[in-house]
Structure formats: structure tokens, C-alpha cells
Design a protein around this motif. Sequence first.
Motif, mmCIF file in Angstrom:
data_model
loop_
_atom_site.group_PDB
_atom_site.id
_atom_site.type_symbol
_atom_site.label_atom_id
_atom_site.label_comp_id
_atom_site.label_asym_id
_atom_site.label_seq_id
_atom_site.Cartn_x
_atom_site.Cartn_y
_atom_site.Cartn_z
ATOM 1 N N ARG A 115 6.290 21.320 -8.689
ATOM 2 C CA ARG A 115 7.688 21.271 -9.138
ATOM 3 C C ARG A 115 8.529 22.250 -8.300
ATOM 4 N N TYR A 116 8.017 23.458 -8.113
ATOM 5 C CA TYR A 116 8.747 24.433 -7.283
ATOM 6 C C TYR A 116 8.945 23.878 -5.868
ATOM 7 N N LEU A 117 7.883 23.307 -5.313
ATOM 8 C CA LEU A 117 7.963 22.825 -3.923
ATOM 9 C C LEU A 117 8.978 21.681 -3.808
ATOM 10 N N SER A 118 8.883 20.710 -4.714
ATOM 11 C CA SER A 118 9.781 19.555 -4.538
ATOM 12 C C SER A 118 11.220 19.892 -4.909
ATOM 13 N N GLN A 119 11.403 20.787 -5.884
ATOM 14 C CA GLN A 119 12.791 21.147 -6.230
ATOM 15 C C GLN A 119 13.472 21.896 -5.089
ATOM 16 N N GLU A 120 12.708 22.687 -4.361
ATOM 17 C CA GLU A 120 13.310 23.436 -3.248
ATOM 18 C C GLU A 120 13.633 22.499 -2.079
ATOM 19 N N GLU B 117 8.159 34.386 -9.111
ATOM 20 C CA GLU B 117 8.751 34.936 -7.874
ATOM 21 C C GLU B 117 7.925 34.498 -6.663
ATOM 22 N N GLN B 118 6.598 34.551 -6.814
ATOM 23 C CA GLN B 118 5.736 34.154 -5.691
ATOM 24 C C GLN B 118 5.879 32.657 -5.398
ATOM 25 N N LEU B 119 5.993 31.863 -6.461
ATOM 26 C CA LEU B 119 6.155 30.412 -6.247
ATOM 27 C C LEU B 119 7.500 30.110 -5.579
ATOM 28 N N THR B 120 8.526 30.868 -5.953
ATOM 29 C CA THR B 120 9.838 30.694 -5.313
ATOM 30 C C THR B 120 9.715 30.997 -3.826
ATOM 31 N N GLU B 121 8.999 32.057 -3.517
ATOM 32 C CA GLU B 121 8.788 32.462 -2.119
ATOM 33 C C GLU B 121 7.997 31.393 -1.358
ATOM 34 N N LYS B 122 6.935 30.883 -1.999
ATOM 35 C CA LYS B 122 6.096 29.837 -1.371
ATOM 36 C C LYS B 122 6.930 28.572 -1.106
ATOM 37 N N ALA B 123 7.821 28.258 -2.040
ATOM 38 C CA ALA B 123 8.651 27.059 -1.873
ATOM 39 C C ALA B 123 9.570 27.225 -0.664
ATOM 40 N N LYS B 124 10.057 28.431 -0.436
ATOM 41 C CA LYS B 124 10.917 28.680 0.738
ATOM 42 C C LYS B 124 10.090 28.576 2.028
ATOM 43 N N GLU B 125 8.865 29.113 1.973
ATOM 44 C CA GLU B 125 7.960 29.002 3.143
ATOM 45 C C GLU B 125 7.673 27.529 3.445
ATOM 46 N N TYR B 126 7.471 26.785 2.370
ATOM 47 C CA TYR B 126 7.193 25.336 2.502
ATOM 48 C C TYR B 126 8.330 24.652 3.255
ATOM 49 N N VAL B 127 9.556 24.918 2.825
ATOM 50 C CA VAL B 127 10.710 24.264 3.440
ATOM 51 C C VAL B 127 10.812 24.647 4.915
ATOM 52 N N SER B 128 10.655 25.937 5.220
ATOM 53 C CA SER B 128 10.846 26.307 6.633
ATOM 54 C C SER B 128 9.706 25.761 7.495
ATOM 55 N N TYR B 129 8.538 25.584 6.904
ATOM 56 C CA TYR B 129 7.427 24.975 7.654
ATOM 57 C C TYR B 129 7.627 23.455 7.778
ATOM 58 N N ALA B 130 7.829 22.812 6.636
ATOM 59 C CA ALA B 130 7.806 21.344 6.603
ATOM 60 C C ALA B 130 9.016 20.707 7.283
ATOM 61 N N LEU B 131 10.132 21.440 7.342
ATOM 62 C CA LEU B 131 11.330 20.861 7.957
ATOM 63 C C LEU B 131 11.546 21.366 9.380
ATOM 64 N N ASN B 132 10.573 22.080 9.915
ATOM 65 C CA ASN B 132 10.676 22.537 11.299
ATOM 66 C C ASN B 132 10.434 21.343 12.229
ATOM 67 N N PRO B 133 11.472 20.924 12.973
ATOM 68 C CA PRO B 133 11.289 19.728 13.804
ATOM 69 C C PRO B 133 10.261 19.937 14.911
ATOM 70 N N LYS B 134 9.976 21.212 15.222
ATOM 71 C CA LYS B 134 9.065 21.480 16.350
ATOM 72 C C LYS B 134 7.606 21.616 15.910
ATOM 73 N N LEU B 135 7.307 21.349 14.648
ATOM 74 C CA LEU B 135 5.914 21.416 14.190
ATOM 75 C C LEU B 135 5.057 20.553 15.106
ATOM 76 N N ILE B 136 3.921 21.072 15.511
ATOM 77 C CA ILE B 136 3.103 20.278 16.439
ATOM 78 C C ILE B 136 1.883 19.697 15.739
#
Length: 178
Positions: A19-24, A157-176
Motif C-alpha cells: 500500500r505504501y509503495l503503490s500510494q507513493e 516512517e521506514q515504510l515512507t522512506e522505502k516508498a520514496k526509494e522505490y519511486v526514485s529507483y523504479a522511475l529512473n529512466p536510466k535503470l539498466i
Amino acid sequence: MKTLVLVFHPNITESNGNRYLSQEIKKYPNVTVHDVYAAYPDGKVDIKTEQQLIEEHDRIIFQFPFYWYSAPALLKKWLEEVITHGWAFGTNGDKMQGKEFLPAVTTGVDQEGYTHEGLVKFNVSELLRPLEATTNFVGAHYLTPFVVHGIGHQSDEQLTEKAKEYVSYALNPKLIAA
Ligand SMILES: Cc1cc2nc3c(=O)[nH]c(=O)nc-3n(C[C@H](O)[C@H](O)[C@H](O)COP(=O)(O)O)c2cc1C
């Protein structure tokens, strides 16, 4: 880049991690979050709708909690029914070619459990090999999975942080590719 997040959780309202991941991630532009269990409460997947969603997006995230070292059952059904001959493989079956597939997984067991010496004896990447092989088969690019371990031990708080990490990882267009 258009991103489709296919969420496979049998009951997202009772979820913490997913839920945290998809809401973010749904706050971001060019992101479609599709809760597959909620879309098909009777388990009957609309193949044309799912194929159209795939065709309209470039990066497909398969987001789910680990259930018995694999995905919840609807993901298996989705793969069996949506990846059809003449669409994803075989004659003219090229619609998944060049797409990027990214697994995003939550686990109950801690990271130390997912080592060769730990409780599970395998890491998550090893356990996800069937999804990786399927990705290869349809000519898509498999990206290194994003994993949140030990969901039960994470504070809000940790889940909120993980959700932000998820977004910056998953939406990075340069992911290889993995
Ligand atoms: C039927 C079932 C099977 C599970 N199997 C595993 C498993 O094999 N490995 C694991 O680490 N956690 C397992 N868990 C725990 C879930 O992965 C964990 O509760 C989930 O990732 C938490 O995400 P959520 O808060 O979004 O539900 C299982 C949970 C259920 C209900």
C-alpha cells in the motif's frame, strides 16, 4: 517513458508494504497503477484490457508480496492468460518486445534470511528466475528487482522512506538491465 505498475495483492487495504509503495508511486506523472486483484474480484482476467495496458506503457512493474517464495496466484494466472501466441510470441507476436519488466517485491522474512546461509537458502533474485526467463522469452528487458525485506519490522516512517526509494529507483529512466 510511461510506467505501468501491476499490483498483485489479494487485499491492498490490509497491506502495509504494498500500500505504501503503490500510494507513493501513483503520485507521479506518466504512471498508471493497476490493482489487478481489485479489477478482477472473480479472478477472471480481461485479456484485451491487460494487453492494451501493456502496449500503452514502456516499463512494466510487477509489484507483489512474496507468497511461498513466489507471487500471489493471480500473477501466475495473469502470465498464463495475457502472454498469448500471436501477441507476445510466435507469428507477429512482438508486443512485449523491448518493454522493460521490473519486479518489486515485499517479503516477511528479513534480508539475512534471503542468503545461502540463511533461513531461505536463496536470495530473491534466484527465486524470481521464472519471471526473468519469461521476460527473456518475450524479448523484454529484465531490470534488477526492487525488494523491501522484513515488512513486519518496518515502522511507518521506514515504510515512507522505502516508498520514496522505490519511486526514485523504479522511475529512473536510466535503470539498466539486470
Ligand atoms: C500466504 C502467504 C504466504 C507468504 N509467504 C511468504 C514467503 O514465502 N516469504 C516471505 O518472506 N514472506 C511470506 N509471506 C509474508 C508476506 O510476504 C508479507 O506479509 C508481505 O510481503 C507484506 O506485504 P504487505 O504489507 O503489502 O501485505 C507470506 C504471507 C502470506 C499471507
